[in-house]
Scaffold this motif. Structure first.
Motif, PDB file in Angstrom:
ATOM      1  N   VAL A 133       0.864  -1.182   0.000  1.00  0.00           N
ATOM      2  CA  VAL A 133       0.000   0.000   0.000  1.00  0.00           C
ATOM      3  C   VAL A 133       0.897   1.228   0.000  1.00  0.00           C
ATOM      4  CG1 VAL A 133      -1.870  -1.180   1.226  1.00  0.00           C
ATOM      5  CG2 VAL A 133      -0.191   0.145   2.533  1.00  0.00           C
ATOM      6  N   ALA A 134       0.301   2.362  -0.326  1.00  0.00           N
ATOM      7  CA  ALA A 134       1.031   3.626  -0.311  1.00  0.00           C
ATOM      8  C   ALA A 134       0.658   4.383   0.954  1.00  0.00           C
ATOM      9  CB  ALA A 134       0.675   4.447  -1.541  1.00  0.00           C
ATOM     10  N   LEU A 135       1.634   4.577   1.834  1.00  0.00           N
ATOM     11  CA  LEU A 135       1.436   5.395   3.030  1.00  0.00           C
ATOM     12  C   LEU A 135       1.600   6.838   2.599  1.00  0.00           C
ATOM     13  CD1 LEU A 135       1.141   5.788   6.119  1.00  0.00           C
ATOM     14  CD2 LEU A 135       3.642   5.521   6.251  1.00  0.00           C
ATOM     15  N   THR A 174       4.610   9.501  -1.067  1.00  0.00           N
ATOM     16  CA  THR A 174       4.004   8.213  -0.755  1.00  0.00           C
ATOM     17  C   THR A 174       5.128   7.226  -0.464  1.00  0.00           C
ATOM     18  OG1 THR A 174       3.952   7.566  -3.081  1.00  0.00           O
ATOM     19  CG2 THR A 174       1.965   8.590  -2.199  1.00  0.00           C
ATOM     20  N   VAL A 179       4.504   0.355   1.683  1.00  0.00           N
ATOM     21  CA  VAL A 179       4.491  -0.424   2.923  1.00  0.00           C
ATOM     22  C   VAL A 179       3.921  -1.810   2.622  1.00  0.00           C
ATOM     23  CG1 VAL A 179       3.586  -0.584   5.281  1.00  0.00           C
ATOM     24  CG2 VAL A 179       4.198   1.653   4.342  1.00  0.00           C
ATOM     25  N   THR A 213       2.004  -5.013   3.233  1.00  0.00           N
ATOM     26  CA  THR A 213       0.793  -5.135   4.036  1.00  0.00           C
ATOM     27  C   THR A 213       0.143  -6.491   3.818  1.00  0.00           C
ATOM     28  OG1 THR A 213       0.448  -2.759   3.831  1.00  0.00           O
ATOM     29  CG2 THR A 213      -1.452  -4.068   4.492  1.00  0.00           C
ATOM     30  N   PHE A 231       0.569  -3.890   8.886  1.00  0.00           N
ATOM     31  CA  PHE A 231       1.490  -3.048   8.134  1.00  0.00           C
ATOM     32  C   PHE A 231       2.915  -3.314   8.613  1.00  0.00           C
ATOM     33  CE2 PHE A 231      -2.498  -0.654   8.494  1.00  0.00           C
ATOM     34  CZ  PHE A 231      -2.772  -0.418   7.163  1.00  0.00           C
ATOM     35  N   ALA A 287       6.424  -1.675   7.932  1.00  0.00           N
ATOM     36  CA  ALA A 287       7.108  -0.537   7.294  1.00  0.00           C
ATOM     37  C   ALA A 287       8.613  -0.746   7.225  1.00  0.00           C
ATOM     38  CB  ALA A 287       6.772   0.746   8.039  1.00  0.00           C
ATOM     39  N   TYR A 341      -8.889   4.140  -0.101  1.00  0.00           N
ATOM     40  CA  TYR A 341      -8.160   4.835   0.955  1.00  0.00           C
ATOM     41  C   TYR A 341      -8.653   4.337   2.305  1.00  0.00           C
ATOM     42  CZ  TYR A 341      -6.162   8.150  -2.322  1.00  0.00           C
ATOM     43  OH  TYR A 341      -5.449   8.715  -3.345  1.00  0.00           O
ATOM     44  N   VAL A 353      -3.543   5.327   4.172  1.00  0.00           N
ATOM     45  CA  VAL A 353      -2.911   4.519   3.132  1.00  0.00           C
ATOM     46  C   VAL A 353      -3.860   4.402   1.952  1.00  0.00           C
ATOM     47  CG1 VAL A 353      -1.518   3.187   4.775  1.00  0.00           C
ATOM     48  CG2 VAL A 353      -3.732   2.296   4.028  1.00  0.00           C
TER      49      VAL A 353
END
Length: 154
Positions: free
Chosen positions: A33-35, A41, A44, A46, A62, A64, A106, A118
């Motif tokens: 996913v995009a944090l 961005t 991450v 997930t 998540f 990271a 989102y 995210v």
């Protein structure tokens, strides 16, 4: 948002893991996913998980790139509804979007004064929801609430 944020070579997609014949298999979808951090961005890794032992919930973990994995549990129906409209009033809110022809979902998470958002691929979320519903259909969740308790008496 570049399409590369959502790609990973670390076994992306949904998988089912066998746990015997008494209850449906758990579902896990691994994705990136995009944090959203201001204008940037950050990708991450997930895991989305669904298990009939907790039939009303989904779990999102998540990672990271640190030793700490952050996991959230929230309602399966919240994720399903959030795929189509803004859903959630409390610590978790979910809503759909489309950017440059790509469907996104989102998810906003709030704990105390901290909040993070995210963006996930709508295709991955759809695949996960479909797999979770295959494991336990909507309206059938109650049948699985006491399965673990009953198995301990066998």
């Amino acid at each position: 948002m570049s399409g590369r944020v959502f790609g990973t070579d670390d076994e992306p997609g949904c998988a089912r893991r066998g746990r015997g014949h008494r209850q449906p298999e758990p579902v896990t979808c691994r994705t990136v996913v995009a944090l959203l951090e201001g204008e940037e961005t950050l990708p991450v890794l997930t895991d989305l998980r669904y298990d009939s032992a907790h039939p009303y919930s989904v779990f999102v973990a998540f990672n990271a790139g640190t030793d700490m994995v952050v996991e959230w549990e929230f309602g399966r129906e919240l994720l399903t509804s959030g795929r189509w409209r803004l859903t959630g009033l409390g610590d978790v809110q979910i809503w759909p979007a489309e950017i440059r022809g790509h469907g996104l979902v989102y998810m906003s998470f709030r704990s105390g004064g901290e909040k993070f958002v995210v963006a996930a691929s709508a295709v991955v979320i759809d695949e996960f929801i479909e797999s979770a519903i295959e494991a336990v259909s909507h309206g059938e969740e109650e049948r699985f609430l006491a399965v673990d308790v009953m198995e301990s008496f066998d």
